[in-house]
Design a protein around this motif. Structure first.
Motif, PDB file in Angstrom:
ATOM      1  N   MET A 170       0.633  -1.099  -0.343  1.00  0.00           N
ATOM      2  CA  MET A 170      -0.094   0.118  -0.424  1.00  0.00           C
ATOM      3  C   MET A 170       1.230   1.486   0.620  1.00  0.00           C
ATOM      4  SD  MET A 170      -3.435  -0.868   2.176  1.00  0.00           S
ATOM      5  CE  MET A 170      -4.643   0.102   1.568  1.00  0.00           C
ATOM      6  N   GLN A 171       1.909   1.054  -0.571  1.00  0.00           N
ATOM      7  CA  GLN A 171       3.156   2.174  -0.247  1.00  0.00           C
ATOM      8  C   GLN A 171       2.851   3.270   0.663  1.00  0.00           C
ATOM      9  OE1 GLN A 171       5.745   2.900  -3.352  1.00  0.00           O
ATOM     10  NE2 GLN A 171       5.639   1.297  -2.418  1.00  0.00           N
ATOM     11  N   LEU A 172       3.491   2.858   2.067  1.00  0.00           N
ATOM     12  CA  LEU A 172       3.357   3.402   3.082  1.00  0.00           C
ATOM     13  C   LEU A 172       5.020   4.380   3.247  1.00  0.00           C
ATOM     14  CD1 LEU A 172       1.875   0.978   5.386  1.00  0.00           C
ATOM     15  CD2 LEU A 172       0.634   3.047   4.392  1.00  0.00           C
ATOM     16  N   MET A 173       4.858   5.433   3.142  1.00  0.00           N
ATOM     17  CA  MET A 173       5.875   6.603   3.688  1.00  0.00           C
ATOM     18  C   MET A 173       6.285   6.227   5.160  1.00  0.00           C
ATOM     19  SD  MET A 173       6.673   8.348   1.311  1.00  0.00           S
ATOM     20  CE  MET A 173       7.332   9.563   1.375  1.00  0.00           C
ATOM     21  N   PRO A 174       7.542   6.626   5.171  1.00  0.00           N
ATOM     22  CA  PRO A 174       8.129   6.380   6.371  1.00  0.00           C
ATOM     23  C   PRO A 174       7.517   6.868   7.676  1.00  0.00           C
ATOM     24  CG  PRO A 174       9.605   6.407   4.485  1.00  0.00           C
ATOM     25  CD  PRO A 174       8.802   7.077   3.951  1.00  0.00           C
ATOM     26  N   GLN A 175       6.969   8.101   6.876  1.00  0.00           N
ATOM     27  CA  GLN A 175       6.645   8.787   8.517  1.00  0.00           C
ATOM     28  C   GLN A 175       5.221   8.453   9.054  1.00  0.00           C
ATOM     29  OE1 GLN A 175       7.678  10.986  10.545  1.00  0.00           O
ATOM     30  NE2 GLN A 175       6.049  10.239  11.747  1.00  0.00           N
ATOM     31  N   THR A 176       4.182   7.964   7.720  1.00  0.00           N
ATOM     32  CA  THR A 176       3.305   7.066   8.255  1.00  0.00           C
ATOM     33  C   THR A 176       3.336   5.818   8.818  1.00  0.00           C
ATOM     34  OG1 THR A 176       2.036   8.356   6.348  1.00  0.00           O
ATOM     35  CG2 THR A 176       1.077   6.485   6.602  1.00  0.00           C
ATOM     36  N   ALA A 177       3.649   5.199   8.241  1.00  0.00           N
ATOM     37  CA  ALA A 177       4.290   4.008   9.173  1.00  0.00           C
ATOM     38  C   ALA A 177       5.038   3.894  10.606  1.00  0.00           C
ATOM     39  CB  ALA A 177       5.949   3.269   7.982  1.00  0.00           C
ATOM     40  N   ARG A 178       5.460   4.702  10.710  1.00  0.00           N
ATOM     41  CA  ARG A 178       5.627   5.241  12.435  1.00  0.00           C
ATOM     42  C   ARG A 178       4.781   5.296  12.904  1.00  0.00           C
ATOM     43  NH1 ARG A 178      11.254   6.911   9.698  1.00  0.00           N
ATOM     44  NH2 ARG A 178       9.979   9.009   9.315  1.00  0.00           N
ATOM     45  N   ASP A 179       3.990   5.978  12.309  1.00  0.00           N
ATOM     46  CA  ASP A 179       2.573   6.869  12.798  1.00  0.00           C
ATOM     47  C   ASP A 179       1.955   5.527  12.830  1.00  0.00           C
ATOM     48  OD1 ASP A 179       3.330   9.305  13.571  1.00  0.00           O
ATOM     49  OD2 ASP A 179       2.756   9.817  11.117  1.00  0.00           O
ATOM     50  N   LEU A 180       2.324   4.730  11.999  1.00  0.00           N
ATOM     51  CA  LEU A 180       0.673   3.439  12.612  1.00  0.00           C
ATOM     52  C   LEU A 180       1.572   2.185  13.233  1.00  0.00           C
ATOM     53  CD1 LEU A 180      -0.453   3.830   9.215  1.00  0.00           C
ATOM     54  CD2 LEU A 180      -1.548   4.339  11.438  1.00  0.00           C
ATOM     55  N   LYS A 181       2.688   2.830  13.840  1.00  0.00           N
ATOM     56  CA  LYS A 181       3.898   1.251  14.143  1.00  0.00           C
ATOM     57  C   LYS A 181       3.679   0.560  13.764  1.00  0.00           C
ATOM     58  CE  LYS A 181       1.917   3.454  18.593  1.00  0.00           C
ATOM     59  NZ  LYS A 181       3.018   4.508  18.821  1.00  0.00           N
ATOM     60  N   VAL A 182       4.531   0.236  12.787  1.00  0.00           N
ATOM     61  CA  VAL A 182       4.744  -0.542  11.483  1.00  0.00           C
ATOM     62  C   VAL A 182       6.045  -0.763  11.877  1.00  0.00           C
ATOM     63  CG1 VAL A 182       4.948  -0.936   9.019  1.00  0.00           C
ATOM     64  CG2 VAL A 182       2.483  -0.020   9.502  1.00  0.00           C
ATOM     65  N   GLY A 183       6.250  -2.307  12.329  1.00  0.00           N
ATOM     66  CA  GLY A 183       7.680  -2.841  12.520  1.00  0.00           C
ATOM     67  C   GLY A 183       7.941  -2.539  10.681  1.00  0.00           C
ATOM     68  N   ASN A 184       8.032  -3.720   9.549  1.00  0.00           N
ATOM     69  CA  ASN A 184       8.051  -3.659   9.286  1.00  0.00           C
ATOM     70  C   ASN A 184       7.619  -3.696   7.343  1.00  0.00           C
ATOM     71  OD1 ASN A 184       9.085  -4.657   6.647  1.00  0.00           O
ATOM     72  ND2 ASN A 184       9.625  -6.967   7.624  1.00  0.00           N
ATOM     73  N   SER A 185       7.514  -2.582   6.925  1.00  0.00           N
ATOM     74  CA  SER A 185       6.597  -2.078   5.816  1.00  0.00           C
ATOM     75  C   SER A 185       6.564  -2.904   4.685  1.00  0.00           C
ATOM     76  CB  SER A 185       7.152  -0.534   4.782  1.00  0.00           C
ATOM     77  OG  SER A 185       6.813  -0.221   5.738  1.00  0.00           O
ATOM     78  N   PHE A 186       7.191  -4.433   4.396  1.00  0.00           N
ATOM     79  CA  PHE A 186       7.591  -4.824   3.458  1.00  0.00           C
ATOM     80  C   PHE A 186       6.807  -6.163   3.726  1.00  0.00           C
ATOM     81  CE2 PHE A 186      11.189  -2.403   2.575  1.00  0.00           C
ATOM     82  CZ  PHE A 186      10.494  -1.764   1.842  1.00  0.00           C
ATOM     83  N   ASP A 187       6.430  -6.813   5.429  1.00  0.00           N
ATOM     84  CA  ASP A 187       5.338  -7.353   6.103  1.00  0.00           C
ATOM     85  C   ASP A 187       3.783  -7.608   5.130  1.00  0.00           C
ATOM     86  OD1 ASP A 187       3.673  -8.738   7.905  1.00  0.00           O
ATOM     87  OD2 ASP A 187       5.799  -9.706   7.737  1.00  0.00           O
ATOM     88  N   PRO A 188       3.448  -8.375   3.970  1.00  0.00           N
ATOM     89  CA  PRO A 188       2.256  -7.972   3.912  1.00  0.00           C
ATOM     90  C   PRO A 188       0.899  -7.703   5.467  1.00  0.00           C
ATOM     91  CG  PRO A 188       2.836  -9.652   2.209  1.00  0.00           C
ATOM     92  CD  PRO A 188       3.797  -9.833   3.623  1.00  0.00           C
TER      93      PRO A 188
END
Length: 202
Positions: free
Chosen positions: A119-137
């Motif tokens: 879903m093409q998360l930007m790094p800051q968005t991923a951090r805000d949403l507490k995503v540990g690994n953006s490449f994990d489906p």
């Protein structure tokens, strides 16, 4: 959040694309002034030129993307999509359409601005949403659907505005009081809505 298609998607299209619908279709491309390559099967801009002809379509949306020797079938992600769509109350056809437009179902896609995953998360968005690994489906889809839910709530259920914000950012949508006058954003919104309708019909 950047919606520019990564160069990995260029390889995916060049390798193999089987699009979703009921008949054959052409694939169109254009390269913008920033060197970003865009693809679509429903061109809304005169800059798009035919890239591949007579791409086979499948009513069941069995799109397969071939990338760096790896084939990923969208059906592989359906259980995750179904679960996340139910959890956050988002139309699963919309989720599929966003993934389709964003990464072409490539979990390893990375854009020039650093957006990553399905879903093409930007790094800051991923951090805000507490995503540990953006490449994990699972992590990526859950965060992306959660963000979509937030945007839909923010814009009172207006899907077009939510998609415009997903592409260009909420500030741009607020500034213009609607879909920003950017060709990329308008094309993106039209493309996702078109994909959503195809998924709903199939």
């Amino acid at each position: 959040m950047s919606r520019k298609i990564s160069l990995l998607i260029l390889l995916a299209v060049a390798g193999s694309l089987i699009w979703c619908a009921g008949a054959s279709a052409d694939i169109y491309r254009y390269e913008d002034s920033d060197g970003v390559v865009h693809f679509t099967d429903a061109p809304t801009d005169k800059r798009f030129k035919v890239y591949l002809r007579d791409i086979k379509r499948d009513r069941k949306l069995r799109t397969t993307f071939r990338l760096a020797g790896c084939i990923r079938d969208p059906r592989e992600f359906e259980p995750i999509i179904d679960q996340c769509a139910l959890e956050f109350g988002v139309d699963k056809s919309l989720v599929k359409a966003v993934i389709h437009a964003e990464s072409g179902y490539n979990p390893n896609a990375v854009s020039r601005k650093g957006a990553s995953g399905l879903m093409q998360l930007m790094p800051q968005t991923a951090r805000d949403l507490k995503v540990g690994n953006s490449f994990d489906p699972r992590e990526n889809i859950r965060a992306g659907v959660r963000y979509l839910r937030f945007l839909l709530d923010t814009f009172r259920g207006d899907v077009s505005l939510a998609l415009a914000a997903y592409n260009a950012g909420m500030a741009k949508v607020a500034r213009y009081g609607g879909v920003p006058p950017y060709q990329e954003t308008r094309t993106y919104v039209d493309r996702v809505l078109s994909y959503q309708k195809s998924y709903q019909n199939n």
